[in-house]
Design a protein around this motif. Structure first.
Motif, mmCIF file in Angstrom:
data_model
loop_
_atom_site.group_PDB
_atom_site.id
_atom_site.type_symbol
_atom_site.label_atom_id
_atom_site.label_comp_id
_atom_site.label_asym_id
_atom_site.label_seq_id
_atom_site.Cartn_x
_atom_site.Cartn_y
_atom_site.Cartn_z
ATOM 1 N N GLU A 258 0.825 -1.216 0.000
ATOM 2 C CA GLU A 258 0.000 0.000 0.000
ATOM 3 C C GLU A 258 0.854 1.259 0.000
ATOM 4 O O GLU A 258 0.516 2.241 -0.656
ATOM 5 C CB GLU A 258 -0.953 -0.022 1.197
ATOM 6 C CG GLU A 258 -2.101 -0.999 0.952
ATOM 7 C CD GLU A 258 -3.057 -1.131 2.132
ATOM 8 O OE1 GLU A 258 -2.855 -0.441 3.147
ATOM 9 O OE2 GLU A 258 -3.995 -1.941 2.008
ATOM 10 N N GLN B 42 1.643 1.781 -3.506
ATOM 11 C CA GLN B 42 0.503 1.672 -4.430
ATOM 12 C C GLN B 42 0.631 0.461 -5.351
ATOM 13 O O GLN B 42 0.441 0.547 -6.571
ATOM 14 C CB GLN B 42 0.337 2.946 -5.281
ATOM 15 C CG GLN B 42 -0.201 4.141 -4.512
ATOM 16 C CD GLN B 42 0.927 4.975 -3.918
ATOM 17 O OE1 GLN B 42 1.864 5.335 -4.620
ATOM 18 N NE2 GLN B 42 0.851 5.267 -2.631
ATOM 19 N N VAL B 43 0.975 -0.669 -4.754
ATOM 20 C CA VAL B 43 1.111 -1.912 -5.515
ATOM 21 C C VAL B 43 -0.092 -2.808 -5.209
ATOM 22 O O VAL B 43 -0.449 -2.993 -4.043
ATOM 23 C CB VAL B 43 2.419 -2.646 -5.126
ATOM 24 C CG1 VAL B 43 2.521 -3.978 -5.852
ATOM 25 C CG2 VAL B 43 3.620 -1.765 -5.430
ATOM 26 N N ALA B 44 -0.720 -3.357 -6.248
ATOM 27 C CA ALA B 44 -1.877 -4.234 -6.062
ATOM 28 C C ALA B 44 -1.428 -5.653 -5.702
ATOM 29 O O ALA B 44 -0.532 -6.198 -6.352
ATOM 30 C CB ALA B 44 -2.705 -4.279 -7.346
ATOM 31 N N VAL C 286 -6.991 -6.896 0.980
ATOM 32 C CA VAL C 286 -6.350 -6.093 -0.056
ATOM 33 C C VAL C 286 -7.327 -5.037 -0.567
ATOM 34 O O VAL C 286 -8.503 -5.299 -0.757
ATOM 35 C CB VAL C 286 -5.826 -6.968 -1.221
ATOM 36 C CG1 VAL C 286 -4.819 -7.962 -0.701
ATOM 37 C CG2 VAL C 286 -6.935 -7.669 -1.942
ATOM 38 N N GLN C 287 -6.794 -3.846 -0.727
ATOM 39 C CA GLN C 287 -7.624 -2.748 -1.217
ATOM 40 C C GLN C 287 -7.791 -2.856 -2.722
ATOM 41 O O GLN C 287 -7.012 -3.502 -3.400
ATOM 42 C CB GLN C 287 -6.944 -1.417 -0.887
ATOM 43 C CG GLN C 287 -6.834 -1.174 0.609
ATOM 44 C CD GLN C 287 -6.316 0.217 0.890
ATOM 45 O OE1 GLN C 287 -5.470 0.725 0.171
ATOM 46 N NE2 GLN C 287 -6.833 0.834 1.944
ATOM 47 N N SER C 288 -8.814 -2.183 -3.225
ATOM 48 C CA SER C 288 -8.960 -2.134 -4.674
ATOM 49 C C SER C 288 -7.843 -1.249 -5.230
ATOM 50 O O SER C 288 -7.237 -0.460 -4.516
ATOM 51 C CB SER C 288 -10.328 -1.575 -5.036
ATOM 52 O OG SER C 288 -10.402 -0.233 -4.631
ATOM 53 N N HIS C 289 -7.528 -1.423 -6.476
ATOM 54 C CA HIS C 289 -6.389 -0.743 -7.095
ATOM 55 C C HIS C 289 -6.785 -0.400 -8.523
ATOM 56 O O HIS C 289 -7.382 -1.232 -9.216
ATOM 57 C CB HIS C 289 -5.182 -1.702 -7.079
ATOM 58 C CG HIS C 289 -3.902 -1.076 -7.527
ATOM 59 N ND1 HIS C 289 -3.638 -0.813 -8.844
ATOM 60 C CD2 HIS C 289 -2.817 -0.654 -6.836
ATOM 61 C CE1 HIS C 289 -2.430 -0.270 -8.932
ATOM 62 N NE2 HIS C 289 -1.916 -0.162 -7.720
ATOM 63 N N LEU D 130 -5.995 -2.956 -11.184
ATOM 64 C CA LEU D 130 -6.403 -4.346 -10.960
ATOM 65 C C LEU D 130 -7.851 -4.525 -11.405
ATOM 66 O O LEU D 130 -8.778 -4.159 -10.709
ATOM 67 C CB LEU D 130 -6.257 -4.682 -9.468
ATOM 68 C CG LEU D 130 -6.430 -6.152 -9.089
ATOM 69 C CD1 LEU D 130 -5.385 -7.022 -9.763
ATOM 70 C CD2 LEU D 130 -6.334 -6.310 -7.570
#
Lengths: 311, 311
Positions: free
Chosen positions: A118, A121-123, B15-18, B21
């Motif tokens: 995070e 900013q890596v998924a 995991v957050q949305s990106h 992705l």
């Protein structure tokens, strides 16, 4: 195991060229082209194993997860890339000792990964979670894209270039190897403002990693001992090595080493990076094929004298 | 370990949305967008471990390397994708027993990988080779791109769709799990000629894998026992299970299961695939949320009754 150069050569010979593979085995990451626009994607993988790259019994699993990601992000940075996404595979020990069940261990490892992901900013795009009776293994593949029009390769160094490193070197194994910041922001700033000719991340120590640049670029180099930025950890490290030797030979600094033209070197020296990370000129690219070190007026060959990895 | 559904849910929450992705955890592969054209890249990872997914002491290492790649290619096929490149990471046992040194073992594993990669025009883009005292671990990450305008997800099945599988099912662990052909060519032909609504590869057995499609698509299903294509290996397999039970519950078939509209089903049934691979209609998608099996006139719930993986 064979030497790293030998292994790279053998693997290169075994694999055929491929129309989508712009850059294959032998750099910090590969560059693969996708879609009809030939969109470049950087891809790199690193596997970390208990008792080889970390000591699970004595380490916070969040730091192990963090490191497994950080070493991959460092490779993307070294290509002048920005990281976009990762996938993770685990072999989790059944009954993880002090760290509870395999599930609880997975959760802690994952937490360390997600936190660092995070920040950059890596998924976290996917994974494969397995359980077994063996020790912990974690493999991460990172995908990225070049910040500039193209990736920065090891092969771009030119005679007359000046050599720089970020940060300070040596003694990482005292603890920094678990907490270092991969140089993604620095790489972005460098690529956006300078014509970086060649770049590599320092995983095995300058005396080893610089040789990859020399070999791929077909050049030599001279480093100046008094210019090497020595980390305070290197001065505190015990053993037979001097602080300078630690800075030259220790592994796992995960700083980046890069070369630029003399004109860019002047600009770079007078403009500190916005991230605040120190950037130090340590030598220059020469004709030839070998790295030399000038130390107290004496010039000697810089040999790869047995770098140390963690444990 | 927690159930697979539970684990997927927990990882999804963490995991957050990106923005890059498009499709994350919970399908056969993730879909990540690169470059200003938002070029889609499919990415999937599978890790195989000695004594869990194969038995190194009794298996040709080339077949182990082959399988490590094939399971990944099967995931790309299940997304309606073509495979473009892979990266490989190894933990190689020091002193590999009958297979010689770690280096010799690596060479044989790599040979199996490269041969299958070349058959499917997949680039071997990079790797990370490590040696340790533990058992053999191989992790492969495969990158691909959708054959059609978009990837085929598990979530696209619609009420009224008909359900098909490629090949024949059951008894794979007798040997086929090491030598199966990933259904990349079949997936390409299907996607190019039909509107495939949902697809998954059969790694854990229909009774388990079909549930992923039902769950993601929010539908139910009815299968017809007499339509299930049973492999001759399932008839030869010993143990308490009937051939039909092997076909429904055995893992590692690595065929693909997919759904299409009734109109496409009629066309598909009358047009054999050019690859010669059998495609069989086995049931239909219904309202509801559960899978049922109609066997000799009786309708019963199809439960995930403990699939078998190799070993």
């Amino acid at each position: 195991m064979a030497g790293e150069f030998e292994l790279i050569d053998r693997l290169r010979q075994q694999v055929q060229s491929h129309p989508n593979l712009r850059l294959g085995i032998g750099d910090d990451a590969a560059e693969v082209l996708f879609g009809k626009n030939k969109t470049p994607v950087l891809v790199t993988v690193d596997m970390l194993m208990d008792q080889v790259h970390f000591d699970l019994a004595n380490t916070d699993p969040r730091l192990i997860g963090r490191k497994a990601l950080a070493v991959n992000l460092s490779d993307i940075a070294a290509m002048g890339g920005e990281a976009i996404a990762i996938v993770v595979s685990y072999a989790l020990p059944k009954g993880a000792g002090d760290h509870g069940t395999g599930d609880q261990l997975a959760e802690q490892l994952h937490q360390g990964i997600v936190e660092l992901a995070e920040q950059h900013q890596v998924a976290v795009a996917g994974g494969d979670t397995n359980s077994w009776k063996g020790p912990l293994v974690i493999s991460i593949t990172a995908l990225g894209q070049p910040v500039g029009p193209k990736a920065i390769e090891r092969s771009g160094a030119r005679v007359g270039d000046l050599i720089f490193v970020t940060g300070e070197l040596g003694g990482s194994l005292a603890g920094r190897h678990l907490t270092f910041t991969p140089r993604l922001k620095e790489a972005r700033e460098l690529v956006n403002n300078y014509d970086v000719h060649a770049m590599i991340d320092l995983s095995d120590g300058i005396s080893s990693d610089l040789q990859h640049i020399l070999r791929e670029s077909e050049v030599g180099a001279v480093l100046h001992a008094e210019q090497i930025p020595i980390h305070s950890d290197a001065r505190r490290s015990s053993g037979d090595r001097s602080p300078l030797e630690h800075a030259l030979h220790d592994g796992e600094d995960f700083e980046v080493l890069f070369t630029v033209s003399p004109e860019d070197a002047v600009r770079l020296t007078s403009h500190p990076l916005l991230t605040g990370t120190r950037v130090t000129q340590i030598g220059e690219i020469t004709a030839g094929s070998e790295p030399f070190l000038i130390d107290q007026g004496e010039r000697r060959l810089l040999t790869r004298s047995g770098w140390e990895h963690s444990l």
